[in-house]
Design a protein around this motif. Structure first.
Motif, mmCIF file in Angstrom:
data_model
loop_
_atom_site.group_PDB
_atom_site.id
_atom_site.type_symbol
_atom_site.label_atom_id
_atom_site.label_comp_id
_atom_site.label_asym_id
_atom_site.label_seq_id
_atom_site.Cartn_x
_atom_site.Cartn_y
_atom_site.Cartn_z
ATOM 1 N N PRO A 212 6.430 -47.721 -0.070
ATOM 2 C CA PRO A 212 7.145 -46.866 -0.719
ATOM 3 C C PRO A 212 7.592 -47.191 -2.310
ATOM 4 C CG PRO A 212 8.385 -48.262 0.890
ATOM 5 C CD PRO A 212 7.020 -48.222 0.917
ATOM 6 N N LEU A 213 7.479 -48.653 -2.526
ATOM 7 C CA LEU A 213 7.618 -49.164 -4.140
ATOM 8 C C LEU A 213 6.569 -48.470 -4.758
ATOM 9 C CD1 LEU A 213 8.939 -52.731 -3.728
ATOM 10 C CD2 LEU A 213 10.169 -50.763 -4.318
ATOM 11 N N SER A 214 5.271 -48.482 -4.249
ATOM 12 C CA SER A 214 4.011 -48.108 -4.881
ATOM 13 C C SER A 214 4.160 -46.545 -5.311
ATOM 14 C CB SER A 214 2.658 -48.336 -4.186
ATOM 15 O OG SER A 214 2.758 -49.635 -4.107
ATOM 16 N N ARG A 215 4.720 -45.801 -4.189
ATOM 17 C CA ARG A 215 4.971 -44.302 -4.374
ATOM 18 C C ARG A 215 5.945 -44.092 -5.315
ATOM 19 N NH1 ARG A 215 4.545 -44.115 1.518
ATOM 20 N NH2 ARG A 215 6.964 -43.929 1.500
ATOM 21 N N ILE A 216 6.962 -45.026 -5.177
ATOM 22 C CA ILE A 216 8.153 -44.747 -6.501
ATOM 23 C C ILE A 216 7.686 -45.055 -7.780
ATOM 24 C CG2 ILE A 216 10.188 -45.630 -7.415
ATOM 25 C CD1 ILE A 216 11.045 -46.091 -4.403
ATOM 26 N N ARG A 217 6.713 -46.090 -7.810
ATOM 27 C CA ARG A 217 6.293 -46.321 -9.386
ATOM 28 C C ARG A 217 5.233 -45.244 -9.673
ATOM 29 N NH1 ARG A 217 4.057 -50.646 -7.848
ATOM 30 N NH2 ARG A 217 5.750 -52.216 -8.389
ATOM 31 N N PHE A 218 4.383 -44.709 -8.798
ATOM 32 C CA PHE A 218 3.568 -43.569 -9.249
ATOM 33 C C PHE A 218 4.340 -42.501 -9.788
ATOM 34 C CE2 PHE A 218 1.442 -39.823 -7.629
ATOM 35 C CZ PHE A 218 0.362 -39.802 -8.412
ATOM 36 N N VAL B 48 11.316 -36.077 -8.083
ATOM 37 C CA VAL B 48 12.773 -36.711 -7.697
ATOM 38 C C VAL B 48 12.822 -36.780 -6.447
ATOM 39 C CG1 VAL B 48 15.148 -36.311 -7.959
ATOM 40 C CG2 VAL B 48 13.631 -36.155 -10.309
ATOM 41 N N ASP B 49 12.421 -35.449 -5.889
ATOM 42 C CA ASP B 49 12.754 -35.380 -4.284
ATOM 43 C C ASP B 49 11.883 -36.382 -3.737
ATOM 44 O OD1 ASP B 49 14.343 -33.324 -4.746
ATOM 45 O OD2 ASP B 49 12.909 -31.701 -4.317
ATOM 46 N N GLY B 50 10.840 -36.771 -4.253
ATOM 47 C CA GLY B 50 9.824 -37.788 -3.612
ATOM 48 C C GLY B 50 10.603 -38.964 -3.540
ATOM 49 N N ILE B 51 10.925 -39.452 -4.596
ATOM 50 C CA ILE B 51 11.863 -40.673 -4.851
ATOM 51 C C ILE B 51 13.030 -40.807 -3.959
ATOM 52 C CG2 ILE B 51 13.124 -42.249 -6.579
ATOM 53 C CD1 ILE B 51 11.238 -41.072 -8.712
ATOM 54 N N ASP C 33 11.602 -41.690 -0.604
ATOM 55 C CA ASP C 33 10.917 -43.126 -0.690
ATOM 56 C C ASP C 33 12.369 -44.206 -0.469
ATOM 57 O OD1 ASP C 33 8.499 -42.561 -0.656
ATOM 58 O OD2 ASP C 33 8.516 -42.410 -2.741
ATOM 59 N N VAL C 34 13.234 -43.961 -1.429
ATOM 60 C CA VAL C 34 14.568 -44.696 -1.130
ATOM 61 C C VAL C 34 15.156 -44.780 -0.038
ATOM 62 C CG1 VAL C 34 16.936 -44.829 -2.077
ATOM 63 C CG2 VAL C 34 15.182 -44.400 -3.705
ATOM 64 N N GLU C 35 15.413 -43.665 0.743
ATOM 65 C CA GLU C 35 15.906 -43.249 1.970
ATOM 66 C C GLU C 35 15.175 -44.405 3.093
ATOM 67 O OE1 GLU C 35 16.288 -39.207 2.961
ATOM 68 O OE2 GLU C 35 17.757 -38.984 1.667
ATOM 69 N N GLU C 36 13.571 -44.185 2.870
ATOM 70 C CA GLU C 36 12.782 -44.935 3.553
ATOM 71 C C GLU C 36 12.968 -46.363 3.441
ATOM 72 O OE1 GLU C 36 8.189 -45.933 4.578
ATOM 73 O OE2 GLU C 36 8.672 -43.778 3.165
ATOM 74 N N LEU C 37 13.174 -46.825 2.269
ATOM 75 C CA LEU C 37 13.381 -48.286 1.914
ATOM 76 C C LEU C 37 14.779 -48.618 2.515
ATOM 77 C CD1 LEU C 37 12.304 -48.827 -1.956
ATOM 78 C CD2 LEU C 37 11.497 -49.540 0.155
ATOM 79 N N GLU C 38 16.070 -47.885 2.493
ATOM 80 C CA GLU C 38 17.061 -48.308 3.174
ATOM 81 C C GLU C 38 16.962 -48.258 4.822
ATOM 82 O OE1 GLU C 38 19.944 -45.094 1.963
ATOM 83 O OE2 GLU C 38 20.115 -46.257 -0.209
ATOM 84 N N ASP C 39 16.242 -47.391 5.210
ATOM 85 C CA ASP C 39 15.970 -47.447 6.758
ATOM 86 C C ASP C 39 15.294 -48.387 7.010
ATOM 87 O OD1 ASP C 39 17.258 -44.836 6.771
ATOM 88 O OD2 ASP C 39 15.421 -43.777 6.916
ATOM 89 N N LEU C 40 14.071 -49.006 6.230
ATOM 90 C CA LEU C 40 13.415 -50.232 6.677
ATOM 91 C C LEU C 40 14.409 -51.511 6.551
ATOM 92 C CD1 LEU C 40 10.789 -51.541 7.077
ATOM 93 C CD2 LEU C 40 10.519 -51.607 4.787
ATOM 94 N N ILE C 41 15.207 -51.598 5.592
ATOM 95 C CA ILE C 41 15.936 -52.813 5.318
ATOM 96 C C ILE C 41 17.196 -52.821 6.598
ATOM 97 C CG2 ILE C 41 17.910 -53.814 3.817
ATOM 98 C CD1 ILE C 41 16.166 -52.553 1.253
ATOM 99 N N ASN C 42 17.679 -51.591 6.709
ATOM 100 C CA ASN C 42 18.787 -51.655 7.844
ATOM 101 C C ASN C 42 18.230 -51.888 9.275
ATOM 102 O OD1 ASN C 42 20.706 -50.954 6.055
ATOM 103 N ND2 ASN C 42 20.271 -48.636 6.325
ATOM 104 N N ILE C 43 16.952 -51.342 9.583
ATOM 105 C CA ILE C 43 16.333 -51.796 10.939
ATOM 106 C C ILE C 43 15.810 -53.125 10.878
ATOM 107 C CG2 ILE C 43 14.095 -50.993 10.339
ATOM 108 C CD1 ILE C 43 13.990 -49.505 13.075
ATOM 109 N N SER C 44 15.260 -53.509 9.790
ATOM 110 C CA SER C 44 15.211 -54.961 9.637
ATOM 111 C C SER C 44 16.159 -55.822 9.813
ATOM 112 C CB SER C 44 14.256 -55.297 8.516
ATOM 113 O OG SER C 44 13.051 -54.283 8.304
ATOM 114 N N LEU C 45 17.470 -55.501 9.331
ATOM 115 C CA LEU C 45 18.403 -56.482 9.134
ATOM 116 C C LEU C 45 18.981 -56.535 10.710
ATOM 117 C CD1 LEU C 45 20.457 -55.860 6.053
ATOM 118 C CD2 LEU C 45 18.932 -58.111 6.480
ATOM 119 N N ASN C 46 19.091 -55.385 11.391
ATOM 120 C CA ASN C 46 19.540 -55.234 12.829
ATOM 121 C C ASN C 46 18.519 -55.993 13.593
ATOM 122 O OD1 ASN C 46 21.706 -53.365 12.059
ATOM 123 N ND2 ASN C 46 20.583 -51.531 12.206
#
Length: 452
Positions: free
Chosen positions: A247-253, A271-274, A277-290
């Motif tokens: 997702p970071l690569s997509r945000i950079r693109f 903007v919609d894509g970003i 991608d931010v929501e995906e990052l949040e989901d990934l961080i939350n599920i990883s922390l859990n």
């Protein structure tokens, strides 16, 4: 391997040197123990030891000599007693004397003279015998049989000889009895040091002593768990880094494309894509922390008695709505009361069934039953199956065997990792075999007898 052999060879010389030090210490201790034992034994009464005191032995041995001297003096009244003793002196190896009856003697000698007419003085090793009202016979000194009366050199020579013999015997017994314990102890210490230095593959060789055998097993099990945990954390770190990179690569693109945009209308899709991608990052961080939190904290199942048939019917009714079109899903469960944690067991069933929905071709089956006081949850599918060499990987967090799957179909690869954690929390296990339907068969075993 060479290092372990070198350590094995160095154990015995070190043990032998250390044992020699113990032998020397033991030698001195044994000497003092022997001396104290002799003193204590000598103080005990004859009624306990069965060994008569020396004054009794000497009195009995010399009674005949005293009677013969008295008889000789009585048979020759023409001579004085002193003259008779002088004539008899060459026949004896000790000195014959006459002393006044008023001579100061010990209480033991006086009592013996009064009752037996003869007594032995332990202090000077002389025999005293009654003769007449005015004189006493005195002859000696007698050779002492008491080790305590021997000269200092002889006494300590006896102690040293006794201590050396007893210490050597004890040392031999000690060496053969504890050499294996020493070796097992050193092996365990070497393994612990290797683990401390970061060698997680270090293991204790099988212990040969009953005392350290359980400890070596526990240490090896602990080392294996630590190695697995470290490897899992490394894998998770790499996998999570890979998941974050996409997702970071997509945000950079998308940011780059926004800079090149000429009109505001061209920016909106990026903007919609970003945002996605931010929501995906949040989901990934939350599920990883859990998952990390679940992994670090011990899961304590809240077990209650549940009707398995009623419980699984409600759960499967909600899952059937999510199955693909033209897909057959069946389930069977024993209609019995069984203690489970419905919240955790729901996670197991949902993840296994949803996994079957993704990778089966057209059919999946769920079976729940109990055996030997354990609950079995089995999910079969008719998909492509999983190679035996790859089966362990599906339980590793963020691991996906099919790298072509996208975020819309593949998820994050944590579902089966959750299943493994929950099964282990129930003192159970999870494994994969080949299904009769042709695909994979996931088997989860939950142990009712949980560890306290």
């Amino acid at each position: 391997m060479f290092k372990s052999l070198q350590n094995k060879e160095s154990i015995y010389p070190f043990f032998f040197k250390r044992s020699l030090v113990y032998l020397i210490i033991l030698l001195f201790i044994q000497s003092f123990i022997a001396y104290g034992s002799i003193l204590l034994f000598d103080m005990l009464p004859e009624s306990l030891t069965g060994v008569p005191k020396e004054h009794v032995i000497q009195r009995q041995f010399q009674t005949g000599s005293a009677n013969l001297i008295r008889l000789q003096i009585k048979e020759h009244p023409e001579r004085s007693a002193q003259q008779t003793l002088k004539q008899l002196q060459p026949l004896f190896n000790y000195q014959l004397m006459l002393i006044p009856s008023t001579t100061q003697l010990s209480d033991t000698v006086k009592e013996s003279l009064q009752h037996h007419g003869i007594g032995f003085d332990d202090d000077d090793n002389y025999i005293y015998a009654t003769l007449d009202e005015h004189q006493l016979l005195k002859f000696g000194p007698m050779a002492s049989t008491d080790i305590l009366d021997a000269n200092v050199m002889s006494f300590w020579l006896y102690l040293i000889l006794w201590s050396i013999l007893s210490s050597v015997v004890f040392f031999i017994i000690f060496y053969f009895a504890f050499a294996h314990y020493w070796r097992d102890t050193v092996n365990i210490r070497h393994t612990a040091e290797a683990l401390t230095e970061g060698n997680l593959k270090a293991r204790v060789r099988p212990a040969q002593t009953w005392l350290f055998k359980p400890l070596s097993i526990v240490l090896n099990r602990m080392a294996a768990q630590i190695e697995q945990l470290v490897n899992t954390n490394k894998t998770m770190s790499h996998a999570m880094a890979h998941e974050l990179r996409t997702p970071l690569s997509r945000i950079r693109f998308e940011l780059s494309m926004m800079e090149d945009a000429q009109h505001i209308e061209e920016v909106v899709p990026y903007v919609d894509g970003i945002k996605q991608d931010v929501e995906e990052l949040e989901d990934l961080i939350n599920i990883s922390l859990n998952f990390f939190k679940l992994q670090q904290n011990k899961i304590i199942p809240n077990v209650i008695n549940v009707n398995l048939s009623t419980w699984i019917s409600k759960l499967c009714d909600s899952l059937i709505m999510l199955k693909p079109e033209n897909f057959t899903f069946t389930y069977q469960c024993e209609a019995i009361e069984y203690p489970i944690d419905t919240r955790l067991t729901d996670i197991i069933v949902k993840n296994l069934v949803m996994n079957a929905f993704k990778y089966a071709n057209s059919k999946a089956e769920l079976a729940i039953y109990h055996k030997d006081n354990k609950l079995y949850i089995e999910v079969d599918d008719d998909g492509a199956g999983i190679s035996p060499t790859e089966r362990h990987k599906v339980f590793i967090p963020f691991s996906r065997l099919d790298t072509s799957r996208t975020r819309s179909t593949g998820g994050y690869g944590l579902g089966l990792a959750y299943v493994k954690l929950i099964a282990e929390a129930h003192n159970g296990s999870v494994f994969i075999t080949t299904s009769e339907l042709g695909g994979a068969k996931f088997v989860v075993i939950l142990n009712h007898e949980l560890e306290e």
